[in-house]
Structure formats: structure tokens, C-alpha cells
Write an enzyme that holds these catalytic residues in place. Structure first.
Site, PDB file in Angstrom:
ATOM      1  N   SER A  65       4.427  -5.398   0.447  1.00 23.02           N
ATOM      2  CA  SER A  65       4.946  -5.700  -0.289  1.00 23.02           C
ATOM      3  C   SER A  65       6.094  -7.038  -0.166  1.00 23.02           C
ATOM      4  O   SER A  65       6.606  -7.553   0.857  1.00 23.02           O
ATOM      5  CB  SER A  65       6.557  -5.100  -0.937  1.00 23.02           C
ATOM      6  OG  SER A  65       6.988  -5.403  -2.157  1.00 23.02           O
ATOM      7  N   GLY A  66       5.592  -7.986  -1.157  1.00 20.89           N
ATOM      8  CA  GLY A  66       5.649  -9.572  -1.151  1.00 20.89           C
ATOM      9  C   GLY A  66       4.633 -10.302  -0.435  1.00 20.89           C
ATOM     10  O   GLY A  66       4.588 -11.397   0.024  1.00 20.89           O
ATOM     11  N   GLU A  71       5.293   0.365   2.272  1.00 16.94           N
ATOM     12  CA  GLU A  71       6.315  -0.523   2.675  1.00 16.94           C
ATOM     13  C   GLU A  71       7.919   0.890   3.689  1.00 16.94           C
ATOM     14  O   GLU A  71       7.497   2.114   3.831  1.00 16.94           O
ATOM     15  CB  GLU A  71       7.884   0.278   1.272  1.00 16.94           C
ATOM     16  CG  GLU A  71       7.186  -0.172   0.228  1.00 16.94           C
ATOM     17  CD  GLU A  71       7.620  -0.538  -1.266  1.00 16.94           C
ATOM     18  OE1 GLU A  71       7.083  -0.927  -2.458  1.00 16.94           O
ATOM     19  OE2 GLU A  71       8.680   1.117  -1.088  1.00 16.94           O
ATOM     20  N   THR A 101      -0.058  -9.074  -6.211  1.00 17.26           N
ATOM     21  CA  THR A 101       0.094  -9.443  -7.814  1.00 17.26           C
ATOM     22  C   THR A 101      -0.592 -10.680  -7.843  1.00 17.26           C
ATOM     23  O   THR A 101      -1.694 -10.928  -9.017  1.00 17.26           O
ATOM     24  CB  THR A 101       1.087  -9.041  -8.152  1.00 17.26           C
ATOM     25  OG1 THR A 101       1.773  -8.132  -7.893  1.00 17.26           O
ATOM     26  CG2 THR A 101       1.247  -9.807  -9.953  1.00 17.26           C
ATOM     27  N   SER A 115       8.000  -7.675  -7.445  1.00 16.92           N
ATOM     28  CA  SER A 115       6.670  -6.450  -6.605  1.00 16.92           C
ATOM     29  C   SER A 115       6.626  -5.957  -7.946  1.00 16.92           C
ATOM     30  O   SER A 115       7.477  -5.352  -8.520  1.00 16.92           O
ATOM     31  CB  SER A 115       8.381  -5.892  -5.908  1.00 16.92           C
ATOM     32  OG  SER A 115       7.108  -4.209  -5.505  1.00 16.92           O
ATOM     33  N   SER A 116       5.338  -5.162  -7.722  1.00 14.72           N
ATOM     34  CA  SER A 116       4.744  -4.313  -8.510  1.00 14.72           C
ATOM     35  C   SER A 116       5.784  -2.672  -8.393  1.00 14.72           C
ATOM     36  O   SER A 116       4.911  -2.459  -7.271  1.00 14.72           O
ATOM     37  CB  SER A 116       3.147  -4.197  -8.270  1.00 14.72           C
ATOM     38  OG  SER A 116       2.609  -5.579  -8.654  1.00 14.72           O
ATOM     39  N   ASN A 131      10.555  -8.550  -2.498  1.00 16.01           N
ATOM     40  CA  ASN A 131      10.002  -9.599  -3.566  1.00 16.01           C
ATOM     41  C   ASN A 131      10.322  -9.421  -4.634  1.00 16.01           C
ATOM     42  O   ASN A 131      10.904  -8.475  -4.491  1.00 16.01           O
ATOM     43  CB  ASN A 131       8.652  -8.919  -3.494  1.00 16.01           C
ATOM     44  CG  ASN A 131       7.515  -9.217  -4.363  1.00 16.01           C
ATOM     45  OD1 ASN A 131       7.723 -10.747  -4.911  1.00 16.01           O
ATOM     46  ND2 ASN A 131       5.865  -8.792  -4.573  1.00 16.01           N
ATOM     47  N   GLY A 160       2.036  -2.020  -2.303  1.00 16.79           N
ATOM     48  CA  GLY A 160       1.942  -2.476  -0.620  1.00 16.79           C
ATOM     49  C   GLY A 160       2.779  -1.115  -0.031  1.00 16.79           C
ATOM     50  O   GLY A 160       3.957  -0.632  -0.260  1.00 16.79           O
TER      51      GLY A 160
END
Length: 1292
Positions: A252-253, A534, A257, A305-306, A302, A532
Site C-alpha cells: 500500500s502506497g 498490509e 493506482t 489508497s484503494s 498512502n 497491496g
């Protein structure tokens, strides 16, 4: 008009000279003196010896202008002959396009050889840098070929490939990534895998110029870039017809995306343009802002973040133009609606709505533009630096309009969003019932009333649903009050379900706009952007599900890049030393095993009766996975006598591929169940808001369902399995995203953090497999097709098999043996440098071939243009000379006629004057009337010498007319000289034409002899094939634009434009008609198709055989003519059919005893033929289809049918059946089809009009004997034309 003739110089451009040296040939005629200044001798053509023809000065001027313009401007392949043909500088020489679609190839080295650069070009002055390399050059120094720039580009690309690291180690890999990152080169290759390091700032590497640079590029011939892998996937999909998927993974980050948006924007930029195509591309691109607003949020790691998984299948047509797409979403993190930690934010849409909504809109939605007012936003103001919520809200509204949302839908969507936000402000207070039990009630009814007004619901209904619950005990319903904590649970559960279902509706609504129409041929490119891996301080059920999904994606990467590659070497028979790598299949099985996996245990615990909590769940996990090496808990460690104070009691730990993650089981069962009380669903169903009502279909009291909904874990597991199945069917392309630091600081590289990601992503193993193996592999056929031009033995055609051709090709190129390996079906190349060398040689060869084709074409074009101009000049000169001579002749004729007229007039007047006087010529009267004595005209000329005597007046006239007469005689002789001169000019013209023709043939012969050195023997065939292909292409494109209508009955077809295409035109006409019929059949429903098949079967049985067939064409085959289902009288017959009915109708059975007709109901099923009494509706006769051995009908227009039964059957002993049916054609057809389906044997059918002798029928009915039709004995007892006529009389 005066004609000027030039003698000294004639400009005759030679095609050979134009092709070799790029200069027009200036020839000097013999005897014309020294050459003019500036004339350049041609090095490729000898000095001509023949006499050059005269050329008009106007023609010379026109030729000079034509040649200086380069042969007609834009008529050539690249708008003229180029700088080399115009005599310009070599810095202006254009580049030639590669016919294979590769990068632009530079002009050959001979283009502009020996010419200085022009001062007008950039860098073209003497001593300036060349455009290709930028290296300063001295004046007059020969420049290096432009191919050097390409070579350096290939070398630069190799530096960015980690496969080329030497030595290979984690330190070297990390140092390479850090050095490239410091130079703002964030992309690196591992073979065909792209490594992307998030820079946390915008970079100027995504411009339209970059898009053009990477469009149709060679993947390894350009610098590493995300556009390269996007272009490679798009070209493979468009040109090789392979479905593609782009898998974007990382923490994540890490920038997943943004990477997916860059891929989509690149594909949209390079695909073709058009109003409809641009609309589809805009809709696909604008789906991102909408989904990001409702599905993304700020997390600690992030800012965007999605919080859901997104997989988009973009569908293309055969040309590579996007048609539409389908979006799939996975596991929205709906728990974020009711709770998020400090430093994070809820979903973007709430902040965007409050910041960007107008005062009128917020008033309509009953909202305040203050984030601190709402409980679900943690009652705090949250402003992200660099993110404008108001601008994003307007962008989201514009995106919805582009996608196709109506204003009413947008308003309804925002109203439901406002309801979710306001639910967080509904406060409950505690109270007690009369029984002393705790209950709850609404503390502040204002918020509840506003929510009710937004959705059109009675506030009391919503309050009851939030504060109480209906429990069914057997047949009774009991209303149970909820405590405050239970009430808050119901409120939060309602908010989460509304938002989650609203998000699903949003995705479905977008799919409705971008979905492709069914029936069109499609190619698919999938783009996966999913959350992603985590690892947080406190990891719950959401992190467990997210990390499970990432384990599955890592499994795909392992199977397709590591395991599959090594297995491929074994399949191809390549010697290979296996490379060890971690296979995470054991972790995936630990989670998803259908019997003893963690998800299966969680579902079992949720469904188990009795007391269920997280303690029983963790106890069961400890018992089952006590010995599993990737599972740890407090209890299992204690059993192994290991102490770990970092592992709490209600937690378990899994050793993921990315590291160890500790999960707290608190809330696992509740979130997996995701229960919503029926009272809340029914309350939402009772609302007048259309959108909100459609989100809760289970709340309809008319459709109660006691079935438990599937758990969240099982739903997600099924969705991931479907996703994995979808990805396995496509060619994968990988983008591995890396997060350089935890603080989101621009251009900050943290080595330890990056090294951890490099390890768990398996990048080192990927590099080792690539280095130990072969960097490139390809099937023999496409490899030979691409590189066969590099060998004279394989070019242009190789007659052997593909493997032998590949071996011959590479052996001639003399590559080291250790660089190559020949598999059973593929060629393997170890080093990328070998592949780069192949590509470089191919580019050079393509440039040479392109130059050869261009030179040939230019020479042919120049010859044609010169010959046309020469013919035109000769014709114009001839006509002008003729016109001048005719005008001269007319002038001379007019002069002669004028002189003749004067002379004749004078003569007549002289004679007339002499006759009036009455005297002879030469006499005159004296004063007395007597003739005077004669006098001579001149004292020096005696009168006897004159032909007649001249009087004094005549002599006086003759003295001044004599010179005029002499001039007139000379003028009379001029026409004779003119005619003689005209004859000489005509002879000279014929000689000149003959000499020109002979000279042209001789020059052509010499040119062809010279051309044989520079052209292959089959150049003529290749050029003719090129022209042939162009004609065929023009014909096919014209045919595409003028296709006839799609009506099946329309047999029109455009004629062939050329005679040699007549056969192909007829074949295409037939193919198109068959395709139209196929399209017509595809749009038919199953019922219509069955009727059409029945009609086709009837045509095969009866066409041109029975007169009744023509009358049946317009009648549809209904099958059921009795109405069994509507008539209750036929219930028993309907039970006999048992859902196997094929046909039911009323027939007449002919009595064998007296010939009378008896009404019967005929039922044809898939197994039997039933004759029933119409009055009692009882079966009279039941025949098995296997008892029927044939049928006979006449060729007339009657409805008679004779069914021949086997003698061994129960009814066969009584003879055959004679029936009269009003739908004879349909009955026999369906009987034939049913027999084919049941016994796989056709019905023996005879169509006769004569008899051969009765067997079981009475003699009165058939007096002429039994049937004989077509040489087939067919019936028992029905015979003769008279019998048919009598039977036809029975049939009416």
C-alpha cells in the site's frame, strides 16, 4: 511567333543516376563546346555518344522546375524525392519508416555523400553538431551513420535491466535501484517485468512526446518505462490476437493506482481516433475519478489508497479500437465507514461532498459544510496537502456526466451518501421497560427526521428498526428491544450495508454504460489494481482477506515466471540446473483449503449452533494447525516451549511471503457473518427513495427468504478463484511497485525498506532464473519470419521447416554456440545483447531494403515522367511548327491573289481602252482625224522587235509596270518553294521521330543492363506483387465500404473492378451470403431456430416431391394445436405426455373394415405416438416409436399418411395405420426428427402414386394392387392411383 532551338545542352535525368548519386544528369552534346559551369558529371553513367534531340527552351525550363521540386511534391512516398534527390544537404535527408512497424531507420550512408550541410538546418553550419548525436564536427568531415544513435540507445536500455547485473547480489541490485532512482529513472526491467519505485512527486516523463516515442516500439530498444510494457501488451493483443492482463502488485502506497491509470491513458492515447472510439475511451478513463471518490481513502501509508480491489477488462475489436469494458470490484473495506484510526480519513466522497457541494445542494441534502459535525468523520477537520476536495468533487460530477449518469441518478446517489453520513450522528439513549429490561431510544430525533425526509420514510418505522428486533419463534413473532450497544451495532451495520451496496450499484451502473454489445468479436486486456500487502500494528479480518488475495497474486507470479519458466526448459529439452525459490502454495492452502483451511474453519464456526465466539475459533485453529510451519499462536508456541511476548493470547500469526503478520481474531466472526437484521431491510424497502429501495430486495415482505446469505469470506474466496481463472487464460504482464520510504517524502530512498520488499517480492529469484536461463525465447516460425532477411539463404523464402531455417540463419550470423539453444518448438537466446545485435542488424537490413524499394520506385517514376514530358514536348513542337507554316502559307497565298487581281484588272482595262478608240494598238489620231504615223516606244528599240506595236500611252504604262510584273512573277514562284520546304520539314520530322524512338530503345536497353548489377533477379516480380497487393487492398477496402444490406433475401453484390478478381469476387459473394445467413441464425431465439430447422427438414423430405409442400411454406409449425394446457378436459392426456410432447393435433383415422373416418387426437412425444378418443380424452392406441418401420404419402395435395408398423409389435398384427392429417407436412417432419433423436435412424419415407398389391387392407379400398413407388416397397394394403383418389375423397 518565333521558335528558339537549343543546341549546346540538353537536360536528361537518368533514373540510374537519380537512384545512385541523387543528382540529375547534365549531358553535353558533341561539338557544343566545354560544359557549362556548375554541371556535375555523373559517376554512375558513362558519357553518351549518341546525338541528343533538340528540346524547346520552354520544355527545358519546365524540366528544371520539375526536377528541383523533387518530382511532383507530395506524389512520392515521403512528399518528394528527399534531400538526396534534390541535391540538398545530408542533414535534411529524411528517415525511412520501417515496414515491420519498428523504430524509424535512418537514411543510408550514400544519401547526401560528398555534400556539405546547409546553413539553414539546425546545427547544419560547418563545424556544428550533427542532429543525431550532438557531437561537434569539423567542416567537411564525414559524419557517422545515424544508426550509431540507435546502438547507443540499445546499450542504455540494457543498463536498466537487472538481468545484466554483474556481480549479482542483493547489494548490487539495491545499489542499481538507488542510483537510477536518484537520476529520476524510476523504472527498471527484469526481463519483461517492470519494477516501479514511487517517487512521490510528478515527473515530466508522461508527456505526449513520450507516448509517441514508445508507440510501436521495441520493448528492449528503449529506456525502461511503464509505457513500454503497456505498448508491448497492446501490440500483442492487436497484432498477435492474444488476450493480455497487466498485474500491478506491491505494498500500500507503492503507486499501483497511478500505474493503472498510466496504463489506461497510454492505451487510450495510441488507439485510433473517431467520434465513437473517443467516447468509449473517455468513459473508460472517467470511471477512475468516480470509483476513487467512493472507494479510496487516506491511510497512514498512502493519501489515495484503494480500499477495494478493481479488475477492469477492456475489450477491443479486431483493429485494436476499444469497444468498452467490464469492471469487477472485490471486498470494499466498509468497516472504514464507521471507524478509522487517527491520522486517516474516511472515503473521499464525504469530504468532497462537504467541500465542493454548493450551498443549494447541501441544503437539499440537509448537510453542513463542516467535517467536524459528523461522527463518522471522527468529528475532526481533515485537509490533505496537495489534494483539493472541492475540485475533485467537480471532476467527479463531470466524469459521471461523461459516463452517462442522468442528473436524477446523480442526485439519488448523493442523497444515499448523505444518509450514510447522517446515520453516524444518530445518538441513542438508554431506558428501561416495565419489565425492567434495558432498552434504547433515539436521543435527538432531529437527525432521524432529516434522514426520513431524504428517503421518504416514516421516522417511527426507522426508529423501531434501529431500537428493536423482531424474533420469530415457531409461528409467532416477538418484538425484542435492543440495548444501547446493540442499537449502535444495528446503526453501524445499516450504514455499512447501505454504502457497500451503493458502491456495488455504482460499479454496475458504470458497467451498463461501458459494457460491449453482445455478439461482437472481442479481444481483452485486463488491468488489475488491487490493495497491496498490509502489515499494521493491529491487523484484523480486512487485512487477513487482503493479504490472502496478495498471496494468490504472488502465486500467479511464481507459477508463470519462475516455476513455469523452469518447466518450459524441461519440456523443450534444454539442459537446465534448477533454481531454488519459495513456493507459497502451502500458505494459500493454509488459508483456502476447502476442508481444513482458515476460511473454512471460520465459516464452520459462524454456522455452528450454540455459543459462538472468537475463543472457540482460535482454539480450533490451534488444534488443526499445531504442526504447521507457517502458523503460530500463543498456544502452539507454548507447546514447543517457545516464549514470544509479542504474540497476544487472542491472536495468531501467519508467515506470509512478505513477512510475518499477526492477526487479532476479535471481530472475525462478526465481520464474516455480516448480518443485517430483517427489520432494517424491511424498513429500507418501505422507503419511497427508488435507489435506496432497490438496494434491499430481501426486504420485500412478499418474498420472504429464510436462507442465510453467504459469508464474507466465502464470497471473497469465490471471487478470487474467478479472478485467478480469468488471469490464467491471459498472457500476464507484471508491474512490481516498490515504496521507497514510509513518510511519503519525495525522492527519498530508504535502503532497508526497499530491500525487504525486494526479498518478499522474489526479485532476486526472478533475476537468477533469467540469468541462469535464457533471456529470450520464441517459436521458430515467428522468429524466422522476423529475421530471415538477415541471411541470403533464408531470404526471401525458406523452403524447409522452420527449425532448420532458424539454424541456417543463426549459423550464418556466427553467434557463439553458448548463446543459443534449440528446443523442440522454440529458439532460446541467452543474452539480451545477442537479441539487441539481431535487432540492430535487422534495422540496418530493413533500411537497405526500404532504400532499394524507394530507389526503384523513384527511378521508375522519373522515367515515366520524363517520357511523358518528352512526348508532350514533341507533340507541342510539331503542332506549333505546323501552325506557323500554315499561317505563312495563307499569308503568301493572299499576297499572290492580290497581285494577280491587280495584274488582271490592269490588262482588262487596257484592252477595253483600246477597243473604244477603234484604233489598232500602237496608233493614235492626229489633230485632223487622220491616223498619225507610228512611233516607237523607245528610240533605242525598233518596233519590229516588239510582239505587237505599242502605242505611246501603252509604252508609258509598261515602263512603270515592268518592275512590278517581275516582282509578281517572283511571288508566284514562292508557293512552289514553300511546298518544297514543307515537304523537307515533314521528312526531317519523321527522321527526328525515328531517331528519338531508336535512341529511347537503346537507352532503355543500356539502363536495364546497368540495373542488373543493383537489383535482384526477382525485383520485377516483387514490384508486380506490390502493385497486385495494392489493387487487391483497394478492391477490399472499396468492398468494405459498399457492402450490400444484411437482408437474407438480398443477393446483390458489387461487380469486380478488375477481371482477374472475378473468381475471388464470386467466392467473397458466396462467403458473405453464408455469413449473412449465419448472422441471421444467431439472432434467432431457440424456439425460432427449432422451427427453422423443422422447415429445413420438411424441405429435404418433400420439396419437388409432394404438391402439398408448396401450400405449407406459409404456415408456421406450431406443434401444439389442441391447447392441452388450457383445456382441463385434456389433463389425462397431458399426464401421458409428461413434458415430452412434440406435437398434438386432431386427425382422422380410416377404418380398415368399412373405410369410414373416425376422429382421433394424435399426440407425438419423444418416445410414443398416442391416438386418443376426443370425447373421453382417453388413449386408444399407444405406439412406441421403435414399432414404426416406415411411412408413405402420395405426391398429391392430400393429407393421407400411411404408418407401416412392425409385425412383431402389439399393434402390428392388425395392419398399418391410415391417417388423414390437416398438417401432414409438419406431422411427418416432426416424426422424422423425433425418430432421429431417439434412435439415430431416419424415418423410411416413400412418396408414391402407384400400388403393387394389397396385404392387410380390404380389396374394395384399393382395387389396383399394392404400392410401388420409386422402386421401394413401402406399405401394407394401400395401393393404386384409384386408391389414392378414393382416399383423397375421404380426406375431403
Amino acid at each position: 511567333m518565333t521558335v528558339f532551338l537549343m543546341r549546346p545542352f540538353v537536360l536528361l535525368p537518368s533514373a540510374h543516376c537519380r537512384a545512385l548519386c541523387g543528382q540529375p544528369r547534365l549531358r553535353r552534346l558533341p561539338g557544343s563546346g566545354p560544359a557549362a559551369a556548375g554541371s556535375v558529371p555523373c559517376p554512375g553513367f558513362p558519357e553518351p555518344r549518341e546525338e541528343a534531340p533538340f528540346v524547346c527552351s520552354a520544355t527545358i525550363a519546365f524540366l528544371c522546375l520539375f526536377l528541383l521540386r523533387g518530382g511532383g511534391g507530395a506524389a512520392g512516398p515521403r512528399a518528394g524525392l528527399g534531400a538526396s534527390a534534390r541535391g540538398g544537404c545530408r542533414c535534411c535527408v529524411p528517415q525511412f519508416p520501417c515496414p515491420e512497424g519498428g523504430p524509424w531507420a535512418p537514411a543510408p550512408s550514400w544519401a547526401g555523400r560528398g555534400r556539405p550541410q546547409c546553413g539553414s538546418c539546425p546545427g547544419g553550419s560547418p563545424g556544428s553538431a550533427t542532429p543525431a548525436t550532438g557531437v561537434p564536427q569539423a567542416a567537411g568531415t564525414a559524419q557517422p551513420p545515424a544508426m550509431e544513435a540507435t546502438a547507443s540507445l540499445l546499450d542504455a536500455a540494457a543498463v536498466g535491466d537487472l538481468v545484466m547485473l554483474d556481480p549479482l547480489s542483493e547489494e548490487a541490485l539495491l545499489r542499481t535501484l538507488q542510483e537510477r532512482f536518484s537520476r529520476e529513472e524510476i523504472y527498471t526491467y527484469i526481463g519483461e517485468v517492470v519494477i516501479s519505485v514511487n517517487p512521490y512527486k510528478p515527473l515530466p516523463i508522461y508527456t505526449p512526446e513520450k507516448v509517441e516515442e514508445y508507440h510501436d516500439c521495441n520493448f528492449f530498444a528503449v529506456k525502461p518505462h511503464i509505457y513500454a510494457i503497456a505498448d508491448d501488451a497492446y501490440c500483442s493483443l492487436r497484432d498477435r490476437d492474444q488476450d493480455q492482463c497487466i498485474l500491478i502488485t506491491g505494498e500500500s502506497g507503492a503507486g499501483k493506482t497511478e500505474a493503472s491509470k498510466l496504463v489506461m491513458s497510454y492505451v487510450a492515447a495510441v488507439s485510433s481516433k473517431g467520434e465513437e472510439v473517443d467516447k468509449v475511451k473517455e468513459q473508460l478513463l472517467q470511471s477512475n475519478p468516480v470509483l476513487e471518490a467512493f472507494g479510496n481513502a487516506k491511510t497512514i501509508r498512502n493519501d489515495n489508497s484503494s480500499r477495494f480491489g478493481k479488475y477492469m477488462d477492456v475489450e477491443f475489436d479486431f483493429k485494436g479500437d476499444p469497444l468498452g469494458g467490464v469492471i469487477s470490484n472485490y471486498l470494499l473495506e466498509k468497516s472504514r465507514i464507521v471507524h478509522h484510526v487517527k491520522g486517516e480519513r474516511n472515503f473521499h466522497i464525504f469530504y468532497q461532498l462537504l467541500a465542493g457541494g454548493s450551498a443549494q445542494l447541501l441544503q437539499k441534502l440537509k448537510l453542513r459544510p463542516d467535517c467536524s459535525h459528523y461522527g463518522y468523520l471522527n468529528r475532526e477537520k481533515s485537509v490533505l496537502p496537495g489534494m483539493d476536495d472541492a475540485a475533485n468533487f467537480r471532476a467527479m460530477q463531470d466524469a459521471m456526466a461523461i459516463i452517462g449518469f442522468t442528473p436524477a441518478e446523480v442526485t439519488a446517489l448523493l442523497e444515499v451518501t448523505a444518509v450514510v453520513l447522517k446515520l453516524g450522528n444518530v445518538e441513542l439513549s438508554s431506558c428501561f421497560q416495565a419489565s425492567g429490561m434495558e432498552a434504547s431510544s433515539i436521543a435527538e430525533p432531529q437527525e432521524l427526521q432529516e434522514i426520513s425526509q431524504l428517503v421518504g420514510l416514516d421516522p417511527s418505522t426507522l426508529e423501531q428498526a434501529l431500537c428493536s428486533r423482531t424474533v420469530k419463534v415457531r409461528d409467532e413473532s416477538v418484538l425484542t428491544a435492543l440495548s444501547v450497544s446493540q442499537g449502535y451495532y444495528c446503526r453501524d451495520a445499516l450504514a455499512k450495508n447501505i454504502y457497500s451496496r451503493l458502491f456495488d450499484w455504482l460499479v454496475d451502473r458504470i458497467n451498463t454504460s461501458i459494457r460491449v454489445k453482445p455478439g461482437e468479436q472481442r479481444k481483452v486486456m485486463g488491468v488489475l489494481d488491487i490493495y497491496g500487502f498490509e502489515i499494521f500494528q493491529d491487523n484484523g479480518f480486512e487485512q487477513f482477506i487482503i493479504n490472502y488475495c496478495n498471496e494468490k497474486l504472488q502465486q500467479i507470479f511464481i507459477l508463470m515466471t519462475l516455476k513455469e519458466e523452469q518447466e518450459e526448459y524441461v519440456r523443450e529439452g534444454i539442459q537446465w540446473t534448477p533454481v531454488e525459490f519459495f513456493d507459497n502454495s502451502i500458505i494459500c492452502d493454509l488459508i483456502e483449503n476447502s476442508k481444513v483451511g482458515i476460511l473454512a474453519m471460520l465459516d464452520e464456526e459462524c454456522l455452528r449452533p450454540g455459543t459462538v465466539n472468537e475463543d472457540t475459533f482460535i482454539t480450533k485453529l490451534n488444534q488443526i494447525f499445531a504442526s504447521h510451519k507457517h502458523y503460530e499462536s500463543k498456544e502452539t508456541l507454548n507447546a514447543k516451549h517457545v516464549t514470544d511476548i509479542s504474540l497476544p493470547l487472542r491472536c495468531f500469526r501467519i508467515h506470509h511471503y512478505a513477512g510475518k503478520v499477526t492477526y487479532n481474531v476479535t471481530g472475525f466472526i462478526e465481520k464474516n457473518n455480516d448480518l443485517l437484521f430483517r427489520d432494517l431491510s424491511q424498513a429500507m424497502w418501505a422507503a419511497q427513495h427508488t435507489l435506496l429501495r432497490s438496494l434491499f430486495p430481501e426486504g420485500d415482505p412478499q418474498r420472504p427468504s429464510l436462507k442465510l446469505p453467504p459469508t464474507t469470506g466465502s464470497q471473497f474466496k469465490a471471487s478470487v478463484a474467478t479472478l485467478m481463472k480469468n488471469l490464467y487464460t491471459k498472457n500476464p504482464n507484471y508491474i512490481r511497485c516498490i515504496k521507497p520510504n514510509d513518510t511519503k517524502t519525495a525522492m527519498l530512498f530508504t535502503p532497508d525498506l526497499v530491500l525487504a520488499q525486494v526479498r518478499y517480492l522474489g526479485l532476486m529469484e526472478n533475476v537468477r532464473v533469467r540469468r541462469a536461463g535464457y533471456a529470450f525465447r520464441q517459436l521458430y516460425q515467428p522468429f524466422l519470419k522476423r529475421y530471415k532477411m538477415l541471411s541470403s539463404r533464408t531470404w526471401p523464402h525458406w523452403m524447409g521447416n522452420d527449425r532448420e531455417g532458424t539454424e541456417v540463419l543463426l549459423a550464418e550470423l556466427q553467434f557463439p554456440p553458448e548463446e543459443l539453444a534449440y528446443g523442440h518448438t522454440k529458439i532460446f537466446i541467452r543474452s539480451p545483447q545477442t537479441l539487441f545485435d539481431l535487432e540492430k542488424r535487422r534495422q540496418q537490413r530493413v533500411a537497405e531494403l526500404a532504400t532499394l524499394i524507394q530507389a526503384t520506385f523513384r527511378g521508375w517514376r522519373c522515367r515515366k515522367q520524363y517520357q511523358q514530358m518528352r512526348k508532350s514536348q514533341i507533340l507541342i513542337s510539331a503542332w506549333f511548327r505546323g501552325h506557323a507554316q500554315r499561317n505563312r502559307y495563307k499569308q503568301m497565298k493572299r499576297s499572290v491573289l492580290l497581285l494577280q487581281a491587280y495584274a488582271r484588272g490592269w490588262k482588262v482595262s487596257a484592252v477595253r481602252h483600246a477597243g473604244v478608240r477603234g484604233h489598232a494598238p500602237g496608233q493614235r489620231c492626229s489633230a485632223g482625224g487622220r491616223p498619225a504615223p507610228p512611233r516607237t516606244v523607245s528610240p533605242h528599240l525598233p518596233p519590229s522587235l516588239l510582239p505587237f506595236s505599242l502605242s505611246l500611252p501603252l509604252a508609258r504604262y509598261a515602263c512603270w509596270c515592268f518592275p512590278l510584273l517581275l516582282w509578281a512573277l517572283w511571288v508566284l514562284a514562292v508557293p512552289l518553294q514553300s511546298r518544297r520546304l514543307l515537304r523537307e520539314l515533314k521528312v526531317q520530322r519523321r527522321r527526328h521521330l525515328a531517331a528519338s524512338t531508336i535512341s529511347a530503345y537503346w537507352k532503355g536497353y543500356q539502363t536495364r543492363r546497368m540495373y542488373r548489377r543493383y537489383f535482384r533477379s526477382n525485383a520485377r516480380m516483387r514490384l508486380s506483387n506490390f502493385i497486385y497487393r495494392r489493387m487487391v487492398q483497394k478492391y477490399l477496402i472499396g468492398l468494405r465500404n459498399n457492402l450490400p444490406p444484411m437482408a437474407v433475401l438480398d443477393r446483390t453484390w458489387p461487380p469486380a473492378p478488375y477481371k482477374f478478381l472475378s473468381d475471388a469476387n464470386q467466392e467473397l459473394k458466396g462467403i458473405f451470403y453464408l455469413w449473412k445467413c449465419k448472422k441471421y441464425r444467431e439472432q434467432l431465439s431457440p424456439q425460432q431456430r427449432a422451427v427453422l430447422q423443422a422447415k429445413l427438414c420438411a424441405s429435404e423430405l418433400f420439396k419437388d416431391k409432394k404438391a402439398l409442400y408448396a401450400h405449407s411454406l406459409q404456415q408456421p409449425f406450431r406443434g401444439e394445436y389442441l391447447g392441452l394446457t388450457q383445456n382441463r378436459k385434456y389433463q389425462k392426456l397431458q399426464a401421458v405426455a409428461k413434458d415430452k410432447l412434440v406435437m398434438a393435433e386432431a386427425v382422422q383415422k380410416v377404418n380398415r373394415a368399412n373405410g369410414k373416418k373416425v376422429p382421433r387426437l394424435l399426440l407425438l412425444t419423444t418416445e410414443h405416438l398416442v391416438l386418443a378418443d376426443p370425447k373421453a380424452a382417453q388413449p386408444k392406441l399407444v405406439l412406441s416409436l421403435s414399432d414404426i418401420r416406415g411411412a408413405s404419402v402420395s405426391r398429391f395435395s392430400d393429407g393421407l399418411l400411411a404408418l407401416h408398423l412392425k409385425e412383431t409389435s402389439a399393434a402390428g398384427g392388425k395392419g398399418d395405420l391410415l391417417l388423414v392429417s390437416p398438417h401432414l407436412i409438419e406431422l411427418v417432419t416432426r416424426l422424422h426428427q423425433t425418430l432421429m433423436d431417439a434412435t439415430a435412424q431416419a424415418l423410411p419415407l416413400s412418396i408414391v402414386d402407384q400400388y403393387a398389391g394389397p396385404r392387410a387392407w380390404p380389396t374394395w379400398a384399393f382395387p389396383e394392387g399394392a404400392w410401388a413407388g420409386g422402386g421401394v416397397a413401402t406399405a401394407q394394403g394401400v395401393s393404386g392411383r384409384a386408391g389414392w383418389n378414393r382416399a383423397a375423397h375421404w380426406a375431403g
